[in-house]
Scaffold this active site. Structure first.
Site, mmCIF file in Angstrom:
data_model
loop_
_atom_site.group_PDB
_atom_site.id
_atom_site.type_symbol
_atom_site.label_atom_id
_atom_site.label_comp_id
_atom_site.label_asym_id
_atom_site.label_seq_id
_atom_site.Cartn_x
_atom_site.Cartn_y
_atom_site.Cartn_z
ATOM 1 C CE1 TYR A 35 0.968 -0.224 4.269
ATOM 2 C CE2 TYR A 35 -0.063 1.911 4.560
ATOM 3 C CZ TYR A 35 0.638 0.866 5.030
ATOM 4 O OH TYR A 35 1.212 1.226 6.252
ATOM 5 C CD GLU A 184 9.921 1.773 10.057
ATOM 6 O OE1 GLU A 184 9.955 2.686 9.441
ATOM 7 O OE2 GLU A 184 9.675 0.513 9.772
HETATM 8 N N1 PDD Z 1 2.645 5.171 7.482
HETATM 9 N N2 PDD Z 1 7.313 3.767 8.837
HETATM 10 C C1 PDD Z 1 6.432 3.154 8.824
HETATM 11 C C2 PDD Z 1 6.434 1.689 9.418
HETATM 12 C C3 PDD Z 1 5.053 3.816 8.373
HETATM 13 O O1 PDD Z 1 4.183 2.913 8.447
HETATM 14 C C4 PDD Z 1 5.112 4.958 7.906
HETATM 15 C C5 PDD Z 1 4.074 5.724 7.398
HETATM 16 C C6 PDD Z 1 6.434 5.932 8.011
HETATM 17 C C7 PDD Z 1 6.650 7.114 7.387
HETATM 18 O O2 PDD Z 1 6.540 7.084 6.067
HETATM 19 P P1 PDD Z 1 5.944 8.186 4.874
HETATM 20 O O3 PDD Z 1 6.675 9.561 5.495
HETATM 21 O O4 PDD Z 1 6.250 8.138 3.617
HETATM 22 O O5 PDD Z 1 4.430 8.542 5.329
HETATM 23 C C8 PDD Z 1 7.630 5.082 8.336
HETATM 24 C C9 PDD Z 1 1.572 5.347 6.887
HETATM 25 C C10 PDD Z 1 1.261 6.969 7.023
HETATM 26 C C11 PDD Z 1 0.414 4.535 7.279
HETATM 27 O O6 PDD Z 1 0.497 3.372 7.424
HETATM 28 O O7 PDD Z 1 -0.774 5.229 7.460
#
Ligand code: PDD
Length: 292
Positions: A35, A184
């Site tokens: 996704y 993270e």
């Molecule tokens: N998640 N790490 C994880 C495990 C994440 O699920 C997300 C973002 C990020 C940050 O990535 P980005 O800056 O590209 O949004 C890091 C989204 C927002 C979600 O699962 O809803």
């Protein structure tokens, strides 16, 4: 906003309450899919090319061909926003997913199936004002996930359990630690600030390469802020001047409490203020149409 939002499913736009997927979809049976989450500010998609490139990498990681070209994705997502946002003027966020498709249950890949493609656009909830005023609480937890965390897989059970454990402890997010090093958040990337240097772990299969993360490093480089990609030990996390968590939907969250100890002086820090201002400026320019 129509009563039932319009969503995209397998080539068609239709009301959410009419969008159905067969129960044998491998997304439902196995969590066999990937996704993306993409904000759109004033109808303008945030870093679309970067999100689509990450989608390609996730699909490669699960050995699925991207069912749409980047141009087709762009047209679909722009149309979707237009159908849901009163002409595209409110802030929205796209959720899209691709699963391997519908097949009799068997772990090995089925032959000749068509992937299921779904996308929806929802209003982007405003960032709570308390984040800037007080910051958020986070707790450290053991990173119990698999070894391919760079793939944005829909199979999120460990992330869900970790986030819930954080919430049960009165925190907003979990910061994950593997072999003594910070990876993270449960759904966010981690930064620390130490002696005016912004530090985040390097990209690796242990973490998702966040699009917000990359923009923050880009903004730091453009504006003469010292930054580095380096491993962050659990101890360095606890001794940091500032800790931030970043994601597409939550932007840059200042962590002011970590496992019941104060981070820095317990308030969102000056580097966070500076980076948030740069980030908001970037969003304003995007709304005005100068970059993506
Ligand atoms: N998640 N790490 C994880 C495990 C994440 O699920 C997300 C973002 C990020 C940050 O990535 P980005 O800056 O590209 O949004 C890091 C989204 C927002 C979600 O699962 O809803």
């Amino acid at each position: 906003m129509p009563d039932s939002p319009i969503v995209y499913l397998n080539g068609k736009f239709l009301p959410l309450d009419q969008a159905c997927v067969p129960v044998l979809d491998r997304g439902f049976i196995f969590g066999d899919g990937v996704y993306e989450v993409i904000p759109a500010y004033g109808g303008k998609l945030f870093r679309l090319a970067e999100h689509l490139l990450r989608l390609d990498h996730s699909l490669d990681g699960v050995r699925t061909a991207n069912p749409l070209t980047h141009a087709a994705w762009e047209k679909t997502l722009v149309d979707l926003i237009g159908k849901n946002a009163g002409g595209g003027n409110t802030d929205q966020y796209i959720y899209l997913q691709v699963t391997r498709g519908v097949a009799k249950r068997d772990h090995a890949f089925p032959k000749g199936v068509t992937p299921t493609v779904f996308a929806m656009s929802n209003p982007l909830p405003p960032i709570p004002e308390s984040y800037a005023a007080q910051g958020i609480a986070a707790v450290t937890l053991d990173d119990i996930r698999w070894k391919y965390c760079h793939i944005k897989a829909i199979t999120l059970l460990p992330n869900i359990l970790l986030r819930q454990e954080a919430v049960d402890k009165g925190a907003t997010e979990a910061i994950l630690v593997r072999d003594g090093e910070v990876t993270e958040g449960a759904a966010s990337n981690v930064f620390i600030v130490k002696n005016n240097t912004v530090i985040t772990p390097p990209k690796s299969p242990r973490l998702l390469p966040g699009i917000t993360r990359d923009l923050i490093l880009e903004l730091a480089a453009q504006h003469g802020i010292a930054w580095r990609e380096a491993a962050i030990s659990e101890r360095a996390l606890r001794e940091a001047d500032e800790v931030w968590l970043t994601s597409s939907t939550k932007e840059i969250m200042p962590v002011t409490r970590l496992d019941d100890a104060r981070v820095g002086n317990g308030k969102p820090g000056p580097m966070w203020q500076r980076m948030t201002t740069l980030f908001q400026d970037y969003k304003r320019t995007l709304r005005g149409g100068s970059h993506a």
